[in-house]
Write a protein that holds these residues in place. Structure first.
Motif, short mmCIF file in Angstrom:
data_model
loop_
_atom_site.label_atom_id
_atom_site.label_comp_id
_atom_site.label_asym_id
_atom_site.label_seq_id
_atom_site.Cartn_x
_atom_site.Cartn_y
_atom_site.Cartn_z
N HIS A 78 0.83 -1.20 0.00
CA HIS A 78 0.00 0.00 0.00
C HIS A 78 0.87 1.26 0.00
N LEU A 79 1.93 1.26 0.80
CA LEU A 79 2.81 2.42 0.85
C LEU A 79 3.52 2.62 -0.49
N ARG A 80 3.85 1.52 -1.15
CA ARG A 80 4.55 1.63 -2.45
C ARG A 80 3.62 2.17 -3.53
N THR A 81 2.38 1.68 -3.56
CA THR A 81 1.46 2.05 -4.64
C THR A 81 0.64 3.30 -4.32
N GLY A 82 0.46 3.60 -3.04
CA GLY A 82 -0.39 4.72 -2.66
C GLY A 82 -1.86 4.37 -2.62
N ASP A 83 -2.20 3.14 -2.96
CA ASP A 83 -3.59 2.68 -2.91
C ASP A 83 -3.80 1.89 -1.63
N TYR A 84 -4.46 2.51 -0.65
CA TYR A 84 -4.62 1.89 0.66
C TYR A 84 -5.87 1.01 0.74
N THR A 85 -6.59 0.85 -0.38
CA THR A 85 -7.81 0.06 -0.37
C THR A 85 -7.66 -1.31 -1.03
#
Length: 293
Positions: A226-233
């Motif tokens: 999530h931190l790498r992609t920025g997508d926390y969902t």
């Protein structure tokens, strides 16, 4: 033809506390020529009987070998012990616990004195040193050339993990992992406090708790992604909204059991703050961003 094994690197160890002594003994047992120094000379006596050369001064100890490993009390101890000592041409490996900023400053300090520098973070306790099955290891950062040259020697007491040219990275990895450990200890303490006054055997409860922590540990991989992609969902099963809704149950249970919520309340408050400004469908990863403010 007779095979002649490669000559083992001779080295110096500065500091003979529990960890320094364990490191020194392991190198001695592996056949390395070793010079040792300790501020309190009596601590070096046993190693002298085991074959180490005991230096009368830190200057003599540093002069004895190119590879110098320091394992002292703290960063200030390094500066005090090596003040005025010639380091030109030396390979200084600092295994003293320090902060990332201290490691960067100490690296610059060593380079100004003509030494190559590696910083280390030991992920082991003294009884794990020299015991491969214990799986202890040391983070190293700084000069890659220095690390590669001495990789075999440094790998004698414990495994090695090189984490980058930035001298601060070993200390940062060390403290980050240990910080997660203390967070786990906090949760474990709260869990045992909840059952402490009930007819529940803590010894019977312990394997349930340990197995649950092991089952939850892989969640760190989702957090990292999530931190790498920025997508926390992505791939979230227990989303933030649902978890925040459960907070009153945890706090009420603590109150019923007469247990202080001080170990868990700060994290619950961060969860609530994140929910107030973000999507309830995301994971707990957003708490990381709150901590960085």
């Amino acid at each position: 033809m007779t095979h002649t094994p490669a000559e083992k690197t001779s080295l110096t160890v500065l500091g003979l506390g529990a960890m320094g002594t364990a490191l020194a003994r392991t190198w001695l047992a592996a056949g390395h020529s070793l010079t040792v120094w300790n501020r309190t000379p009596s601590r070096a006596a046993a190693l002298g009987e085991e074959g180490a050369a005991v230096a009368g001064s830190v200057s003599d100890a540093v002069a004895a070998n190119r590879l110098v490993v320091a394992c002292l009390l703290d960063d200030a101890s390094i500066g005090e012990a090596l003040a005025g000592v010639g380091l030109a041409g030396k390979d200084l490996v600092n295994l003293t616990t320090s902060t990332p900023a201290e490691a960067r400053t100490r690296a610059a300090w060593a380079h100004e004195r003509g030494a190559r520098y590696l910083d280390g973070g030991i992920m082991a306790v003294p009884p794990m040193i020299g015991v491969p099955e214990a799986a202890g290891y040391v983070f190293y950062s700084g000069s890659r050339e220095l690390f590669e040259q001495h990789r075999e020697t440094l790998g004698v007491p414990a495994g090695t993990r090189y984490v980058g040219e930035d001298a601060a990275f070993a200390a940062l990895h060390d403290v980050a992992l240990l910080s997660a450990m203390y967070g786990m200890f906090a949760g474990v303490s709260h869990a045992f406090a909840l059952i402490r006054d009930e007819d529940i055997d803590p010894v019977t409860f312990a394997p349930l708790l340990a197995d649950w922590l092991v089952a939850m540990a892989p969640s760190v991989h989702q957090t990292a992604e999530h931190l790498r992609t920025g997508d926390y969902t992505q791939g979230v099963v227990s989303h933030l909204g649902m978890q925040v809704a459960g907070i009153p149950t945890f706090l009420s249970t603590a109150e019923e059991q007469k247990v202080s919520p001080e170990l868990v309340s700060p994290f619950f408050e961060l969860m609530r703050r994140r929910l107030a400004e973000a999507s309830g469908d995301e994971s707990l990863t957003g708490v990381v961003d709150l901590l960085r403010r």
